[in-house]
Scaffold this motif. Structure first.
Motif, mmCIF file in Angstrom:
data_model
loop_
_atom_site.group_PDB
_atom_site.id
_atom_site.type_symbol
_atom_site.label_atom_id
_atom_site.label_comp_id
_atom_site.label_asym_id
_atom_site.label_seq_id
_atom_site.Cartn_x
_atom_site.Cartn_y
_atom_site.Cartn_z
ATOM 1 N N THR A 110 1.024 -0.709 -0.418
ATOM 2 C CA THR A 110 -0.022 0.549 -0.130
ATOM 3 C C THR A 110 0.901 0.893 -0.083
ATOM 4 N N ALA A 111 0.837 2.352 -0.741
ATOM 5 C CA ALA A 111 1.216 3.367 -0.960
ATOM 6 C C ALA A 111 0.186 4.567 -0.214
ATOM 7 N N VAL A 112 0.551 5.806 -0.186
ATOM 8 C CA VAL A 112 0.196 6.988 0.262
ATOM 9 C C VAL A 112 0.474 8.233 -0.736
ATOM 10 N N ILE A 113 -0.446 9.316 -1.943
ATOM 11 C CA ILE A 113 0.669 10.052 -1.523
ATOM 12 C C ILE A 113 -1.377 11.002 -1.853
ATOM 13 N N GLY A 114 -0.953 11.983 -2.340
ATOM 14 C CA GLY A 114 -1.592 13.584 -2.202
ATOM 15 C C GLY A 114 -1.185 14.677 -2.659
ATOM 16 N N THR A 115 -2.272 15.754 -2.327
ATOM 17 C CA THR A 115 -1.617 17.283 -2.049
ATOM 18 C C THR A 115 -2.843 17.384 -1.895
ATOM 19 N N ALA A 116 -2.231 18.845 -1.868
ATOM 20 C CA ALA A 116 -3.267 19.914 -0.076
ATOM 21 C C ALA A 116 -2.100 20.940 -1.261
ATOM 22 N N PHE A 117 -3.240 22.361 -0.238
ATOM 23 C CA PHE A 117 -2.660 23.453 -1.324
ATOM 24 C C PHE A 117 -1.639 24.086 0.161
ATOM 25 N N LEU A 141 4.461 0.828 2.049
ATOM 26 C CA LEU A 141 6.204 0.949 1.582
ATOM 27 C C LEU A 141 6.110 2.057 1.798
ATOM 28 N N GLU A 142 6.496 2.986 3.130
ATOM 29 C CA GLU A 142 7.055 3.845 3.845
ATOM 30 C C GLU A 142 7.814 5.093 2.687
ATOM 31 N N ASP A 143 8.281 4.194 1.448
ATOM 32 C CA ASP A 143 8.875 4.442 0.595
ATOM 33 C C ASP A 143 8.748 5.356 -0.381
ATOM 34 N N ALA A 144 7.236 4.566 -0.694
ATOM 35 C CA ALA A 144 6.727 4.806 -2.019
ATOM 36 C C ALA A 144 5.531 6.343 -1.420
ATOM 37 N N LYS A 145 6.228 7.196 -1.448
ATOM 38 C CA LYS A 145 4.793 8.536 -0.833
ATOM 39 C C LYS A 145 5.229 9.338 -2.356
ATOM 40 N N LEU A 146 4.393 10.582 -2.012
ATOM 41 C CA LEU A 146 3.796 11.399 -3.030
ATOM 42 C C LEU A 146 3.057 12.622 -1.808
ATOM 43 N N VAL A 175 5.250 1.639 -9.503
ATOM 44 C CA VAL A 175 6.241 0.401 -9.504
ATOM 45 C C VAL A 175 6.723 0.231 -8.642
ATOM 46 N N ALA A 176 6.954 1.001 -7.510
ATOM 47 C CA ALA A 176 7.048 0.423 -6.052
ATOM 48 C C ALA A 176 6.409 -0.526 -5.459
ATOM 49 N N LEU A 177 5.292 -0.382 -5.609
ATOM 50 C CA LEU A 177 4.340 -1.704 -5.521
ATOM 51 C C LEU A 177 4.153 -2.910 -6.433
ATOM 52 N N LYS A 178 4.156 -2.212 -7.873
ATOM 53 C CA LYS A 178 4.206 -3.787 -8.848
ATOM 54 C C LYS A 178 5.628 -4.865 -8.489
ATOM 55 N N GLY A 179 6.395 -3.609 -8.053
ATOM 56 C CA GLY A 179 7.887 -4.168 -7.212
ATOM 57 C C GLY A 179 7.469 -6.055 -5.912
ATOM 58 N N ALA A 180 6.848 -5.139 -5.222
ATOM 59 C CA ALA A 180 6.303 -5.639 -3.681
ATOM 60 C C ALA A 180 5.289 -6.461 -4.025
ATOM 61 N N ALA A 181 3.808 -6.081 -4.968
ATOM 62 C CA ALA A 181 3.200 -7.591 -5.060
ATOM 63 C C ALA A 181 3.285 -8.358 -6.137
ATOM 64 N N GLU A 182 4.567 -8.598 -7.001
ATOM 65 C CA GLU A 182 5.131 -9.652 -7.563
ATOM 66 C C GLU A 182 5.479 -10.165 -6.410
ATOM 67 N N LYS A 183 6.518 -10.122 -5.305
ATOM 68 C CA LYS A 183 7.221 -10.320 -4.286
ATOM 69 C C LYS A 183 5.486 -11.029 -3.701
ATOM 70 N N ASN A 184 4.793 -10.732 -3.074
ATOM 71 C CA ASN A 184 3.504 -11.235 -2.546
ATOM 72 C C ASN A 184 3.128 -12.593 -3.604
ATOM 73 N N LEU A 185 3.216 -12.330 -4.837
ATOM 74 C CA LEU A 185 2.329 -13.045 -5.672
ATOM 75 C C LEU A 185 3.334 -13.962 -5.329
ATOM 76 N N VAL A 186 4.351 -13.896 -5.525
ATOM 77 C CA VAL A 186 6.179 -15.292 -5.885
ATOM 78 C C VAL A 186 6.038 -15.992 -4.325
ATOM 79 N N ALA A 187 5.901 -15.312 -3.412
ATOM 80 C CA ALA A 187 6.416 -15.959 -2.467
ATOM 81 C C ALA A 187 4.410 -17.021 -1.628
ATOM 82 N N GLN A 188 3.490 -16.564 -2.387
ATOM 83 C CA GLN A 188 2.220 -16.980 -2.563
ATOM 84 C C GLN A 188 2.228 -18.456 -3.354
ATOM 85 N N GLY A 189 3.305 -18.873 -3.943
ATOM 86 C CA GLY A 189 2.943 -19.441 -4.992
ATOM 87 C C GLY A 189 2.424 -19.103 -6.335
#
Length: 189
Positions: A110-117, A141-146, A175-189
């Motif tokens: 999970t990533a969190v992004i956003g914009t504010a005034f 994902l603490e490093d996937a921020k915007l 891209v960061a989310l994709k990498g983490a999700a792919e690792k999850n799917l591999v781990a789940q077999g």
């Protein structure tokens, strides 16, 4: 196989810059990533354990859980209301946190992004959303921020999807989310 990223937007306002930021995520999803915007967040009743009964879950909550159950990852898009995330986003996280320990966000990147005034782009709200999602069981994902400051002026005449810097930053998060999700799917077999 594409990674399915479910996006929840914490603003209900038409023309919301955060809604537009979510649209930018759809427009700039990298290859192998499909971004889906969940549109029923406004219909969710406030979470109440009395109405969260198997076979009787409100339709809007069942729809959210179904969409979340088929997602590989999440993007939470949060404006900042009075220094924190909007109630509608927190409520959606609450619905996804149940049943405790086995909610639809459990273990999913999970990533969190956003914009504010404001000058910090809503970082307080985003920190609160990351905290709530983590407690709900998400793999935040603490490093996937915007956090994009000055939303009303920056996007007054330019949609976020047409802003090259924003497009690149949103793509990096995905891209960061994709990498983490792919690792999850591999781990789940």
């Amino acid at each position: 196989m594409a990674i399915n990223v479910l996006t929840l937007v914490g603003s209900l306002r038409s023309g919301s810059t955060n809604g537009q930021l979510a649209e930018a995520a759809v427009a700039h999803a990298p290859e192998g990533v499909e971004v889906t915007l969940f549109s029923g967040i406004a219909d969710l009743p406030f979470y109440n354990e009395d109405i969260d009964v198997e076979g009787q879950v409100p339709a809007a909550a069942a729809k959210l859980r179904e969409a979340a159950g088929s997602a590989d990852a999440f993007v939470l898009v949060s404006p900042e209301y009075n220094g924190t995330m909007p109630a509608v986003l927190k409520n959606a996280i609450d619905w996804l946190s149940r049943p405790f320990g086995a909610g639809a966000m459990t273990g999913k990147p999970t990533a969190v992004i956003g914009t504010a005034f404001g000058q910090f782009g809503g970082v307080w709200a985003q920190d609160e959303a990351r905290k709530a999602a983590g407690i709900a069981g998400a793999n935040v994902l603490e490093d996937a921020k915007l956090a994009i400051p000055g939303s009303l002026t920056r996007f007054a005449e330019l949609h976020p999807k047409d802003d090259a810097e924003v497009a690149a930053q949103v793509s990096e998060v995905l891209v960061a989310l994709k990498g983490a999700a792919e690792k999850n799917l591999v781990a789940q077999g």
